[in-house]
Design a protein around this motif. Structure first.
Motif, PDB file in Angstrom:
ATOM      1  N   UNK A 110      13.907  13.951  -0.960  1.00  0.00           N
ATOM      2  CA  UNK A 110      14.529  13.542  -0.032  1.00  0.00           C
ATOM      3  C   UNK A 110      15.877  13.843  -0.408  1.00  0.00           C
ATOM      4  N   UNK A 111      16.582  13.316  -1.662  1.00  0.00           N
ATOM      5  CA  UNK A 111      18.045  12.593  -1.867  1.00  0.00           C
ATOM      6  C   UNK A 111      18.859  14.650  -1.725  1.00  0.00           C
ATOM      7  N   UNK A 112      17.822  14.487  -2.313  1.00  0.00           N
ATOM      8  CA  UNK A 112      18.156  16.889  -2.313  1.00  0.00           C
ATOM      9  C   UNK A 112      18.304  17.441  -1.432  1.00  0.00           C
ATOM     10  N   UNK A 113      17.106  17.059  -0.583  1.00  0.00           N
ATOM     11  CA  UNK A 113      17.363  17.477   0.488  1.00  0.00           C
ATOM     12  C   UNK A 113      17.409  17.300   2.011  1.00  0.00           C
ATOM     13  N   UNK A 161      16.457   3.302  -0.387  1.00  0.00           N
ATOM     14  CA  UNK A 161      15.163   3.951   0.205  1.00  0.00           C
ATOM     15  C   UNK A 161      14.712   3.628   1.143  1.00  0.00           C
ATOM     16  N   UNK A 162      14.365   4.421   2.197  1.00  0.00           N
ATOM     17  CA  UNK A 162      13.765   3.626   3.507  1.00  0.00           C
ATOM     18  C   UNK A 162      12.086   4.129   2.976  1.00  0.00           C
ATOM     19  N   UNK A 163      11.145   3.554   3.470  1.00  0.00           N
ATOM     20  CA  UNK A 163       9.436   3.545   3.421  1.00  0.00           C
ATOM     21  C   UNK A 163       8.977   3.196   5.111  1.00  0.00           C
ATOM     22  N   UNK A 220      28.940   9.369 -17.234  1.00  0.00           N
ATOM     23  CA  UNK A 220      27.943  10.305 -17.146  1.00  0.00           C
ATOM     24  C   UNK A 220      27.790  10.540 -16.130  1.00  0.00           C
ATOM     25  N   UNK A 221      27.074  12.420 -16.376  1.00  0.00           N
ATOM     26  CA  UNK A 221      27.333  13.390 -15.482  1.00  0.00           C
ATOM     27  C   UNK A 221      26.287  12.447 -14.300  1.00  0.00           C
ATOM     28  N   UNK A 222      25.885  12.420 -13.228  1.00  0.00           N
ATOM     29  CA  UNK A 222      24.787  11.638 -13.107  1.00  0.00           C
ATOM     30  C   UNK A 222      24.558  12.369 -10.937  1.00  0.00           C
ATOM     31  N   UNK A 223      23.713  11.985 -10.698  1.00  0.00           N
ATOM     32  CA  UNK A 223      23.915  12.300  -9.388  1.00  0.00           C
ATOM     33  C   UNK A 223      23.513  10.889  -8.017  1.00  0.00           C
ATOM     34  N   UNK A 224      22.605  10.412  -9.018  1.00  0.00           N
ATOM     35  CA  UNK A 224      21.830   9.382  -8.419  1.00  0.00           C
ATOM     36  C   UNK A 224      21.921   7.967  -8.922  1.00  0.00           C
ATOM     37  N   UNK A 225      23.499   7.134  -8.594  1.00  0.00           N
ATOM     38  CA  UNK A 225      23.535   6.457  -8.692  1.00  0.00           C
ATOM     39  C   UNK A 225      23.597   5.099  -7.885  1.00  0.00           C
ATOM     40  N   UNK A 226      24.002   4.615  -6.940  1.00  0.00           N
ATOM     41  CA  UNK A 226      24.081   4.144  -5.662  1.00  0.00           C
ATOM     42  C   UNK A 226      22.390   4.522  -4.890  1.00  0.00           C
ATOM     43  N   UNK A 284       0.664  -1.197   0.327  1.00  0.00           N
ATOM     44  CA  UNK A 284      -0.046  -0.085  -0.039  1.00  0.00           C
ATOM     45  C   UNK A 284       0.886   1.373  -0.567  1.00  0.00           C
ATOM     46  N   UNK A 285       0.090   2.266   0.233  1.00  0.00           N
ATOM     47  CA  UNK A 285       1.206   3.730   0.110  1.00  0.00           C
ATOM     48  C   UNK A 285       1.566   4.071   1.726  1.00  0.00           C
ATOM     49  N   UNK A 286       2.629   4.260   1.311  1.00  0.00           N
ATOM     50  CA  UNK A 286       4.175   4.963   2.217  1.00  0.00           C
ATOM     51  C   UNK A 286       3.060   5.804   2.780  1.00  0.00           C
ATOM     52  N   UNK A 287       3.329   6.117   4.479  1.00  0.00           N
ATOM     53  CA  UNK A 287       3.480   8.000   4.763  1.00  0.00           C
ATOM     54  C   UNK A 287       4.837   8.803   4.558  1.00  0.00           C
ATOM     55  N   UNK A 288       5.638   8.039   4.774  1.00  0.00           N
ATOM     56  CA  UNK A 288       7.370   9.179   4.473  1.00  0.00           C
ATOM     57  C   UNK A 288       7.892   8.008   4.249  1.00  0.00           C
ATOM     58  N   UNK A 289       9.036   8.531   3.435  1.00  0.00           N
ATOM     59  CA  UNK A 289      10.204   7.856   2.691  1.00  0.00           C
ATOM     60  C   UNK A 289      11.517   9.597   2.537  1.00  0.00           C
ATOM     61  N   UNK A 290      12.460   8.614   2.707  1.00  0.00           N
ATOM     62  CA  UNK A 290      13.923   8.820   2.916  1.00  0.00           C
ATOM     63  C   UNK A 290      14.969   8.077   2.106  1.00  0.00           C
ATOM     64  N   UNK A 291      15.643   8.754   1.003  1.00  0.00           N
ATOM     65  CA  UNK A 291      16.591   8.979   0.448  1.00  0.00           C
ATOM     66  C   UNK A 291      17.842   9.082  -0.162  1.00  0.00           C
ATOM     67  N   UNK A 292      18.578   8.181  -0.077  1.00  0.00           N
ATOM     68  CA  UNK A 292      20.484   8.821   0.825  1.00  0.00           C
ATOM     69  C   UNK A 292      20.703   8.477  -1.461  1.00  0.00           C
TER      70      UNK A 292
END
Length: 363
Positions: A347-350, A228-230, A219-225, A202-210
């Motif tokens: 989450x990852x950006x902030x 995420x916690x739900x 090539x340029x990227x931010x989210x390689x590895x 179902x739908x999570x309430x919160x997400x935390x990603x690093x």
């Protein structure tokens, strides 16, 4: 209920619609069309950005017509379902053209549906106004281990879910078109895992990603590895790791790529693997106080996520048309997966936990 009642593969209830395929890359050539041949689906035409590539794939899979452009295929009055495997920046225009074409009954789009949540919502609403089915190819829901896990959860064999995790250490083949985007793993790999966690729980309430960059991806990227916690209202915690580095390769380094998953409940545990990295069947074992007296049971099957899950994806769309019911994979549901991906990027950006209420999805 017994192990014999579990269904790792979706039944084929309908195969009567004429399919036109847009795209001739690996996913179309090795997965869609291999699955459709096995299921006996009726592919009548193909088109791609490169006509010679489409001709080669058409010859391999005995497709009668090759169109010079995707638009020419959409205009083919013999085509009832448009099946798209195309870069996501170009996909929305093709979806809109298909929705506007009277003889097209339904569209199967790739994920991500679009490059932004607002555009995905716009496509959802345009499909509603057109009165046509727009379905999104979230094929991991049809992986055999995920289907069986869902059946176990639905019949409460594991009790109340407490902890879930998907642990990937595997190297994807990034398509060249991804080099032009500012998003990588969350949009194109994590989306499988985040979607299937939504499907299961179902739908999570919160997400935390690093995130961190992947040393192998030049090539340029931010989210390689990505990790995420739900967090769910029930207290369930779900973890998703996409380790696309997975260690060095070459020079005699022994391959240990693997995707493992595990779900722990108040009355049982299920665990398994996803076979994609090695072209093998996925696996599942479970022990349940309710069903197995705490003993481990391991159902077996020979089919695989790639390509066999793609049978279920196209079948559910044909069945929805034939039965005049909603598809199992709805665009309305898919925009909620896109919202989850959007929340993970936020989450990852902030560098903070994001509540899903911060990324609303209007009805």
């Amino acid at each position: 209920m017994s192990v014999s009642e579990l269904q790792p593969d979706a039944p084929v209830r309908e195969r009567g619609y004429r399919i036109g395929c847009i795209g001739a890359g690996m996913i179309m050539a090795e997965c869609h069309l291999a699955a459709y041949r096995e299921a006996g689906f009726n592919v009548v035409a193909i088109a791609s950005r490169t006509v010679s590539r489409a001709e080669s794939v058409a010859q391999r899979w005995s497709i009668a017509r090759v169109h010079e452009s995707p638009q020419a295929l959409i205009d083919d009055s013999d085509v009832e379902i448009i099946d798209i495997a195309y870069p996501p920046d170009r996909q929305p225009a093709l979806i809109r053209a298909a929705l506007a074409t009277p003889h097209v009954k339904a569209v199967l789009a790739q994920k991500p549906l679009a490059l932004s949540l607002p555009e995905a919502l716009a496509l959802r609403d345009e499909a509603r106004r057109a009165g046509k089915i727009l379905s999104v190819n979230q094929n991991m829901r049809y992986d055999q281990s995920m289907r069986v896990l869902k059946q176990l959860l639905d019949r409460r064999a594991l009790g109340e879910p407490v902890l879930a995790q998907i642990d990937m250490h595997a190297i994807p083949h990034w398509q060249t078109f991804l080099e032009g985007y500012d998003r990588l793993t969350l949009s194109n790999m994590s989306v499988h895992h985040l979607d299937v966690l939504r499907h299961l729980f179902g739908e999570p309430d919160e997400v935390t990603s690093v995130t961190r960059t992947d040393p192998r991806t030049t090539f340029a990227h931010q989210d390689g590895i990505v990790g995420t916690t739900l967090r769910f209202a029930s207290g369930l915690l779900a973890f998703s790791l996409e380790d696309v580095w997975a260690g060095p390769r070459g020079g005699g380094f022994e391959d240990d790529q693997v995707i493992r998953w595990r779900v722990e409940g108040t009355e049982g545990v299920a665990k398994g693997t996803i076979g994609w990295p090695h072209g093998a069947p996925s696996t599942l074992s479970y022990a349940s106080q309710r069903e197995t007296d705490g003993k481990w049971v391991t159902p077996e099957w020979r089919t695989m996520w790639f390509p066999h899950a793609f049978i279920g994806v196209m079948e559910q769309l044909q069945y929805a048309l034939a039965s005049e019911t909603g598809p199992a994979l709805t665009v309305a549901d898919n925009v909620r997966t896109m919202a989850l991906v959007e929340a993970a990027y936020k989450s990852a950006a902030e560098r903070r936990t994001v509540r899903m209420s911060e990324v609303p999805v209007p009805d």
